[in-house]
Scaffold this motif. Structure first.
Motif, short mmCIF file in Angstrom:
data_model
loop_
_atom_site.label_atom_id
_atom_site.label_comp_id
_atom_site.label_asym_id
_atom_site.label_seq_id
_atom_site.Cartn_x
_atom_site.Cartn_y
_atom_site.Cartn_z
N ALA A 1 0.82 -1.21 0.00
CA ALA A 1 0.00 0.00 0.00
C ALA A 1 0.86 1.26 0.00
CB ALA A 1 -0.93 -0.01 1.21
N GLY A 2 1.94 1.25 0.79
CA GLY A 2 2.83 2.40 0.80
C GLY A 2 3.50 2.63 -0.53
N ALA A 3 3.91 1.52 -1.19
CA ALA A 3 4.54 1.65 -2.52
C ALA A 3 3.55 2.19 -3.53
CB ALA A 3 5.07 0.28 -2.96
N ALA A 4 2.29 1.77 -3.43
CA ALA A 4 1.28 2.29 -4.36
C ALA A 4 1.06 3.79 -4.15
CB ALA A 4 -0.04 1.53 -4.16
N GLN A 5 1.04 4.23 -2.89
CA GLN A 5 0.88 5.65 -2.62
C GLN A 5 2.07 6.44 -3.15
OE1 GLN A 5 0.32 5.85 1.59
NE2 GLN A 5 -1.86 5.32 1.48
N LEU A 6 3.28 5.91 -2.95
CA LEU A 6 4.47 6.58 -3.45
C LEU A 6 4.45 6.67 -4.97
CD1 LEU A 6 7.24 7.85 -2.95
CD2 LEU A 6 8.22 5.55 -2.97
N GLY A 7 4.03 5.59 -5.62
CA GLY A 7 3.94 5.61 -7.08
C GLY A 7 2.95 6.64 -7.58
N THR A 8 1.83 6.78 -6.88
CA THR A 8 0.84 7.79 -7.26
C THR A 8 1.43 9.19 -7.16
OG1 THR A 8 -0.94 6.37 -6.46
CG2 THR A 8 -1.45 8.70 -6.77
N VAL A 9 2.16 9.44 -6.09
CA VAL A 9 2.79 10.75 -5.92
C VAL A 9 3.79 11.02 -7.03
CG1 VAL A 9 4.29 12.12 -4.44
CG2 VAL A 9 2.42 10.78 -3.43
N VAL A 10 4.62 10.02 -7.37
CA VAL A 10 5.63 10.19 -8.41
C VAL A 10 4.98 10.48 -9.76
CG1 VAL A 10 7.44 9.02 -9.71
CG2 VAL A 10 7.35 8.81 -7.22
N VAL A 11 3.92 9.74 -10.09
CA VAL A 11 3.24 9.95 -11.37
C VAL A 11 2.62 11.35 -11.43
CG1 VAL A 11 1.31 9.20 -12.80
CG2 VAL A 11 2.82 7.51 -11.76
N ALA A 12 1.95 11.76 -10.34
CA ALA A 12 1.33 13.08 -10.33
C ALA A 12 2.37 14.19 -10.46
CB ALA A 12 0.52 13.26 -9.04
N SER B 1 5.35 13.94 -11.83
CA SER B 1 5.94 13.90 -13.17
C SER B 1 5.04 14.57 -14.19
CB SER B 1 6.21 12.44 -13.56
OG SER B 1 7.09 11.82 -12.65
N VAL B 2 3.74 14.30 -14.09
CA VAL B 2 2.79 14.93 -15.02
C VAL B 2 2.79 16.44 -14.84
CG1 VAL B 2 0.36 15.13 -15.63
CG2 VAL B 2 1.35 12.88 -15.22
N ALA B 3 2.81 16.87 -13.57
CA ALA B 3 2.80 18.32 -13.32
C ALA B 3 4.06 18.98 -13.88
CB ALA B 3 2.69 18.57 -11.81
N ILE B 4 5.21 18.35 -13.71
CA ILE B 4 6.47 18.92 -14.20
C ILE B 4 6.47 18.96 -15.73
CG2 ILE B 4 8.96 18.54 -14.35
CD1 ILE B 4 8.84 17.42 -11.52
N LEU B 5 6.01 17.88 -16.37
CA LEU B 5 5.97 17.85 -17.82
C LEU B 5 5.05 18.92 -18.38
CD1 LEU B 5 5.94 14.00 -18.53
CD2 LEU B 5 7.82 15.60 -18.92
N SER C 1 6.18 21.91 -20.85
CA SER C 1 5.74 21.84 -22.24
C SER C 1 4.70 22.88 -22.61
CB SER C 1 5.18 20.44 -22.53
OG SER C 1 4.10 20.15 -21.66
N LEU C 2 3.81 23.24 -21.69
CA LEU C 2 2.76 24.20 -22.02
C LEU C 2 3.30 25.56 -22.47
CD1 LEU C 2 -0.15 23.55 -19.50
CD2 LEU C 2 -0.12 23.16 -21.96
N PRO C 3 4.33 26.13 -21.79
CA PRO C 3 4.85 27.42 -22.27
C PRO C 3 5.41 27.35 -23.68
CG PRO C 3 5.55 27.02 -20.02
CD PRO C 3 4.93 25.75 -20.50
N LEU C 4 5.87 26.16 -24.10
CA LEU C 4 6.39 26.03 -25.46
C LEU C 4 5.25 25.99 -26.47
CD1 LEU C 4 9.17 23.36 -24.83
CD2 LEU C 4 9.41 25.85 -24.95
N MET C 5 4.12 25.40 -26.07
CA MET C 5 2.98 25.29 -26.98
C MET C 5 2.11 26.53 -26.97
SD MET C 5 1.84 21.30 -26.40
CE MET C 5 1.68 21.47 -24.63
#
Length: 783
Positions: A202-213, A215-219, A223-227
């Motif tokens: 369960a802890g690993a799943a929570q950590l993975g969710t945080v990492v994915v969120a 990463s998406v925010a950083i991307l 990328s948005l200012p370029l587009m």
């Protein structure tokens, strides 16, 4: 929670690091922030209503404000008086003036320290109220966002990832602390009965969710200012620098000299525009014209929009021209997409026609071309101008300025009389207006003046103009252009100041490149029959404005000797940043946004109590930092223990199974803090029986407290072992709270004074080695 709110505010301080030059600017702010936070945290230990908290914070802040920022003005050194408020207002005005008239990084002064300290004091008190009193820590993010906007709006470099990360970490710490406190209010966590490995999954799943969120925010952020070009990194700065237009048709914009100073102080030398021209030696590209001198600053007269001033291709004849003279020159200009938006076009003077898309207007007196819309970035336009190079002999024979409709000789009476004496001495042997103009120009370019982007500060009480001309003689294009224009008016020559860019650097393909380092100011003098002509008092050398050039009619035959060899990599680079103790000097052209503007703030030891903050730490630093550090170190364990106690009390008041667990845990930690043995191998009843009979000093637990301990033990027993405790088995939250308070009071009353002091300052329950331990097979079964 008060400490977590403090951490979030302290983490926001680095956001201003790139805007301020010098050390110690954050000191008073940190002292006041820590002081009001300690007041809040210590008062809340009493458990009373939080209404007095802001009043106590203001009292402590006032007592610290006086010795730190306005020393010598308070009663007994700490109590504010009328003199304290007067001195604070003076410092506040100096700080505001310094911000308005300086480009980032702004030099550290006591006035700037006062503004930063007051700002963060208000923000810290507000954060304390939102996070602790109102229990809405998420709203603290609004305060942090307001602070983040400041560097984004005033500095083209924006924020570094370190600044943003530190601020974000402080905010996350506040939110995490709030979640922890809220979780503690639910009491002891009941095991879910799942296998041990499932918790790791369960802890690993929570950590993975945080990492994915994340990463998406950083991307998206990358990328948005370029587009979407409107989301570029300097969007806030562009909005801050954008023009504001009134309904009356009068146009105002960011003060030209503020923009000029910012460009010259920029650490990068990015390209602003490129152009191609028919001229072999193109003219300067003029953007603004400043024609009013108020005693310290040159400002621009309002320009107006209207049907008559709309740009329709051809521009009016320049002032003083009866017909179109000179050689036609075509210039094709391309503004770069990453340059700030330009509401005023950079044009060679005199422009005769401009081909540009959009709604633009022209000021007939100055031939400035501007718009009331928000122009896009990266657009192109074409301008036709007249290259007019009058002969020196013709200028020497020019008559009085009869064609001027406006008086360009006005000067305030406040100018130092020594400046007029200097002007008279320089021009006494000149036989014509032209010779007076050349004599004034040679006064600045003759070698007695030094070009420096960060001249020394003007002494307190000194007149900036006379100090620059008669004593210091160190400055850059603003000072040179403004001072020569003033002296020209004193000599009877109509004069004004133009702001824009020099011709820039020529590339191998024949095009010209203009960078922020080519930003420049110069005087324009009027000669009947020739109109407004550019003069160049700024030294043109490797130590001066590298791309400046003296016109031929003004003695330009000597210009090739002054101009340096082309150095594309360095010729446009501004002078390096000064040391922290250097401060920009005020001058006739050191301006803030019109109409009122003051000289750059000076903060010498003679003029401001406490001396100059930019020269190092003040004498009170060691004592103040030492005292606050000692208080924070001393109160730290007590504050942490109080947070835990407060969260458990809230859980107890809620009632239910969690309330019984929380009350028993708080009784356990109270006993540990007082040095009473606690073992997990005992049942709640056995523990209650032992607590009622034995104390380390031989004293018996008071009967009321003993009865309260028994009731807490029975409640804990029911919470552990009863599958579904009923109301008769479970006291409500109010009864549990009362029993817990009675039991704690009795335990403290039975302890020695030394034990009580140690329990307050160094609670043992926080130390892992003092926590009760038991083997896994000895733990009582739980429901």
């Amino acid at each position: 929670m008060p400490l977590a709110a403090l951490v979030s505010m302290l983490a926001a301080l680095p956001l201003l690091g790139g805007l301020i030059r010098g050390d110690g600017w954050w000191g008073p702010a940190v002292v006041l922030m820590v002081a009001v936070t300690l007041v809040s945290a210590l008062y809340r230990l009493t458990g009373r209503t939080s209404i007095p908290v802001p009043f106590l914070q203001l009292l402590v802040a006032a007592l610290l404000f006086t010795p730190i920022l306005t020393p010598g003005t308070g009663f007994l050194g700490v109590v504010p008086t009328a003199a304290t408020f007067e001195q604070a207002w003076v410092l506040f005005e100096q700080g505001v003036n310094g911000i308005n008239t300086s480009t980032p990084p702004v030099p550290t002064t006591t006035g700037l320290q006062l503004i930063i300290a007051l700002t963060f004091l208000v923000f810290t008190m507000t954060a304390d109220f939102l996070a602790v009193t109102a229990r809405c820590p998420g709203m603290v993010g609004g305060l942090l966002l307001a602070l983040i906007v400041v560097p984004l709006a005033v500095d083209g470099a924006g924020l570094t990832w370190v600044q943003a990360a530190v601020c974000a970490a402080g905010y996350v710490t506040l939110l995490a602390t709030d979640m922890w406190v809220r979780g503690r209010e639910w009491g002891v966590r009941v095991p879910d009965g799942h296998p041990p490995g499932s918790r790791f999954v369960a802890g690993a799943a929570q950590l993975g969710t945080v990492v994915v969120a994340a990463s998406v925010a950083i991307l998206l952020a990358l990328s948005l200012p370029l587009m979407v070009p409107s989301l570029r990194t300097d969007a806030f700065r562009t909005m801050a620098d954008g023009a504001e237009f009134g309904s009356s048709g009068s146009v105002t914009t960011t003060h030209p000299l503020v923009s000029l100073r910012r460009d010259l102080a920029a650490s990068s030398d990015r390209t602003v525009l490129t152009y191609r021209s028919d001229a072999e030696e193109p003219e300067y590209l003029r953007t603004y014209v400043l024609d009013e001198f108020g005693g310290e600053n040159w400002t621009m007269s309002p320009v107006r929009t209207g049907r008559d001033s709309a740009l329709r291709g051809t521009l009016p004849l320049p002032t003083g021209w009866s017909r179109d003279s000179g050689t036609a020159v075509t210039t094709q200009v391309s503004l770069t997409s990453d340059a700030p938006r330009m509401e005023f076009l950079p044009l060679p003077y005199p422009a005769r026609s401009v081909d540009v898309s959009g709604d633009w207007y022209v000021d007939p007196a100055t031939l400035m071309v501007f718009t009331t819309d928000t122009p896009s970035t990266g657009f192109d336009f074409t301008v036709e101008s007249s290259e007019y190079r009058p002969e020196a002999e013709a200028l020497a024979d020019a008559g009085p300025p009869v064609s001027l409709t406006d008086d360009h000789l006005d000067l305030p009476n406040s100018i130092d009389g020594r400046v007029q004496e200097l002007t008279d001495s320089l021009t006494e042997n000149a036989d014509s207006t032209y010779e007076r103009a050349v004599a004034l120009q040679e006064f600045f370019t003759g070698g007695d003046f030094t070009y420096d982007l960060s001249p020394p500060a003007v002494p307190n009480g000194a007149d900036p103009l006379s100090y620059f001309l008669l004593e210091d003689r160190v400055g850059y294009c603003e000072q040179f252009a403004g001072a020569m224009a003033v002296m020209a008016r004193q000599a009877g020559i109509p004069a004004r100041v133009a702001v824009g860019y020099t011709a820039g650097q020529r590339g191998g393909d024949g095009s010209w490149s203009v960078s922020v380092g080519d930003a420049h100011a110069w005087p324009e003098l009027y000669f009947e029959g020739a109109g407004w002509l550019r003069f160049e008092p700024t030294p043109a050398s490797s130590q001066g404005q590298g791309t400046a050039s003296v016109p031929e009619y003004a003695g330009g035959d000597a210009a090739p000797e002054l101009r340096p060899e082309p150095e594309p990599s360095a010729s446009n680079t501004p002078e390096p940043s000064p040391s922290p103790e250097d401060e920009p000097s005020a001058s006739p052209s050191d301006a803030s946004p019109p109409p009122e503007a003051d000289e750059d703030p000076t903060d010498s030891a003679a003029g401001t109590p406490g001396g100059s903050a930019g020269s190092g730490a003040a004498p009170w630093w060691p004592v103040a930092v030492g005292l606050l550090g000692g208080l924070l170190l001393l109160a730290g364990p007590a504050l942490v223990r109080s947070v835990i106690r407060w969260s458990r009390r809230a859980a107890v008041a809620a009632g239910g199974t969690a309330a019984a667990h929380a009350a028993w845990l708080e009784l356990r930690d109270t006993c540990l803090d007082l040095g009473v043995e606690w073992t997990l191998t005992e049942s709640p009843r056995a523990t209650a029986s032992r607590l009622g009979a034995v104390r380390p000093n031989g004293a018996l637990l008071p009967s009321e407290a003993h009865a309260a301990v028994w009731r807490l033990a029975l409640a804990e027993e029911a919470a552990r072992y009863a599958p579904a405790p009923g109301d008769d088995q479970h006291p409500n939250g109010a009864e549990l709270s009362a029993d817990l308070a009675t039991a704690r009071s009795g335990a403290r009353a039975a302890a020695t004074r030394g034990d009580r002091c140690r329990a307050l300052l160094l609670p043992r329950s926080l130390a892992p080695w003092h926590r009760p331990r038991v083997a896994a097979d000895a733990v009582p079964a739980t429901a």
